[in-house]
Design an enzyme around this catalytic site. Structure first.
Site, PDB file in Angstrom:
ATOM      1  N   ILE A 157       0.862  -1.173   0.000  1.00 62.98           N
ATOM      2  CA  ILE A 157       0.000   0.000   0.000  1.00 62.98           C
ATOM      3  C   ILE A 157       0.905   1.233   0.000  1.00 62.98           C
ATOM      4  O   ILE A 157       2.057   1.171   0.429  1.00 62.98           O
ATOM      5  CB  ILE A 157      -0.989   0.016   1.200  1.00 62.98           C
ATOM      6  CG1 ILE A 157      -0.270  -0.180   2.533  1.00 62.98           C
ATOM      7  CG2 ILE A 157      -2.060  -1.040   1.034  1.00 62.98           C
ATOM      8  CD1 ILE A 157      -1.209  -0.185   3.740  1.00 62.98           C
ATOM      9  N   ASP A 158       0.376   2.339  -0.528  1.00 63.76           N
ATOM     10  CA  ASP A 158       1.182   3.543  -0.693  1.00 63.76           C
ATOM     11  C   ASP A 158       1.721   4.065   0.639  1.00 63.76           C
ATOM     12  O   ASP A 158       1.143   3.810   1.703  1.00 63.76           O
ATOM     13  CB  ASP A 158       0.355   4.661  -1.341  1.00 63.76           C
ATOM     14  CG  ASP A 158      -0.098   4.303  -2.747  1.00 63.76           C
ATOM     15  OD1 ASP A 158       0.582   3.480  -3.382  1.00 63.76           O
ATOM     16  OD2 ASP A 158      -1.126   4.840  -3.193  1.00 63.76           O
ATOM     17  N   MET A 159       2.793   4.838   0.561  1.00 65.18           N
ATOM     18  CA  MET A 159       3.446   5.377   1.752  1.00 65.18           C
ATOM     19  C   MET A 159       2.462   6.127   2.656  1.00 65.18           C
ATOM     20  O   MET A 159       2.480   5.968   3.874  1.00 65.18           O
ATOM     21  CB  MET A 159       4.587   6.320   1.332  1.00 65.18           C
ATOM     22  CG  MET A 159       5.314   6.967   2.501  1.00 65.18           C
ATOM     23  SD  MET A 159       6.745   7.959   1.999  1.00 65.18           S
ATOM     24  CE  MET A 159       5.927   9.397   1.316  1.00 65.18           C
ATOM     25  N   THR A 193      -0.842   5.870   2.658  1.00 66.35           N
ATOM     26  CA  THR A 193      -2.052   5.101   2.949  1.00 66.35           C
ATOM     27  C   THR A 193      -1.785   4.278   4.205  1.00 66.35           C
ATOM     28  O   THR A 193      -0.723   3.686   4.347  1.00 66.35           O
ATOM     29  CB  THR A 193      -2.412   4.180   1.765  1.00 66.35           C
ATOM     30  OG1 THR A 193      -2.675   4.971   0.611  1.00 66.35           O
ATOM     31  CG2 THR A 193      -3.641   3.346   2.085  1.00 66.35           C
ATOM     32  N   ARG A 218      -7.198   5.811  -5.916  1.00 68.56           N
ATOM     33  CA  ARG A 218      -6.888   7.230  -6.116  1.00 68.56           C
ATOM     34  C   ARG A 218      -7.196   7.665  -7.548  1.00 68.56           C
ATOM     35  O   ARG A 218      -7.796   8.717  -7.780  1.00 68.56           O
ATOM     36  CB  ARG A 218      -5.425   7.496  -5.764  1.00 68.56           C
ATOM     37  CG  ARG A 218      -5.093   7.211  -4.300  1.00 68.56           C
ATOM     38  CD  ARG A 218      -3.597   7.151  -4.050  1.00 68.56           C
ATOM     39  NE  ARG A 218      -2.965   8.448  -4.293  1.00 68.56           N
ATOM     40  CZ  ARG A 218      -1.650   8.634  -4.282  1.00 68.56           C
ATOM     41  NH1 ARG A 218      -0.837   7.608  -4.060  1.00 68.56           N
ATOM     42  NH2 ARG A 218      -1.149   9.831  -4.495  1.00 68.56           N
TER      43      ARG A 218
END
Length: 305
Positions: A137-139, A141, A238
């Site tokens: 998962i994104d930094m 998130t 997103r």
């Protein structure tokens, strides 16, 4: 490693650095310019500068140095462990933490912390840079991420991801007020044609991407939603929410640059992850509570009604 290209008629007159960035999409233009300076690029066997313009029929040779993987060190961290057994470990990832080492982030990542916690018990399928990592998962998130301790578990979870059988529910606050109570966004996602650091709806070269969304709460200018992933493309929620005209609050990449709230990145939380356990075969579901900043934001939005 050497690569060779022959300039096509339609590419004549293009600067060599731009031409190479078109041929090698995975390499940044600044890195290509560095290789040009170091004379690692030859046109018809002669070194050229970055402002050189290619001509049809010219042969371009690019020499890429062998990649050296840095030594990744274990770091003691206070990990928020939701569940752990001999096959898998589930972590509630905080905002601002990178999942695995990459250029510019070789320490302080989740992998660094896991290496200290799990010692040698992490699957090796994704190599030394991403031990145990089967998805990410994104930094910015937050929320649930599963890590595999052995190759058997890794193969099982990877197959479930491939079959879209894993339950993944995310919570987000988006700009604007959604009219429908629920909906499905089915739009392929691929690399942005101009900005290579971004993803975009890409009908021609994108991969299938499906997101189910459901309204949880409406405010004056925002909507609190649950998004369930059917597929798992990079930046999927997103990109999909932005494509509907409702980008995620705090997302400066796909939404407005400025926000009236003090936020560090997008308000996106991986709240629920459900899997079939690799060994027992039992369905298990894990939940990560909303982080404090998210709860605080919801209180503010409710107070503004």
């Amino acid at each position: 490693m050497k690569q060779q290209f022959t300039v096509a008629a339609e590419d004549g007159g293009i600067r060599i650095d731009k031409y190479l960035s078109m041929c090698c999409e995975e390499l940044s233009r600044s890195y290509l310019q560095k290789l040009l300076k170091e004379q690692e690029v030859l046109v018809n066997e002669k070194a050229v500068k970055s402002n050189y313009k290619v001509s049809p029929g010219e042969v371009v040779q690019l020499s890429l140095p062998e990649a050296v993987e840095p030594e990744i060190e274990a770091e003691e961290m206070d990990l928020d462990i939701l569940y752990e057994d001999e096959d898998i470990i589930l972590i509630n990832k905080p905002k601002g933490m990178v999942v695995h080492p990459a250029a510019g982030h070789y320490s302080g990542t989740l992998v660094n912390g896991l290496m200290a916690h799990c010692r040698d018990s992490l699957s090796g399928i994704n190599g030394v840079m991403r031990p145990g990592i089967v998805h990410r998962i994104d930094m910015d998130t937050t929320g649930v991420i599963i890590v595999c301790k052995n190759d058997m578990a890794h193969n099982s979870i990877a197959e479930q991801l491939k079959e879209h059988s894993i339950t993944r529910k995310y919570y987000a606050v988006v700009h604007g007020v959604l009219k429908e109570d629920e909906g499905i966004i089915n739009a392929p996602i691929g690399r942005h044609p101009v900005d290579r650091k971004k993803m975009s709806i890409n009908e021609k070269n994108g991969r299938e991407a499906i997101t189910h969304y459901r309204v949880l709460e409406r405010f004056k200018q925002f909507t609190y939603v649950e998004c369930q992933l059917e597929t798992g493309r990079t930046h999927q929620i997103r990109v999909h929410m932005a494509s509907t005209g409702h980008p995620i609050l705090g997302d400066q990449v796909y939404g407005p640059a400025k926000s009236s709230f003090r936020l560090n990145g997008q308000t996106l939380h991986a709240g629920v992850l459900g899997i079939v356990h690799p060994k027992s075969g039992a369905y298990m579901e894990f939940t990560a509570p909303l982080p404090e900043y998210f709860e605080d934001l919801l209180r503010k939005l409710r107070g503004a009604l």
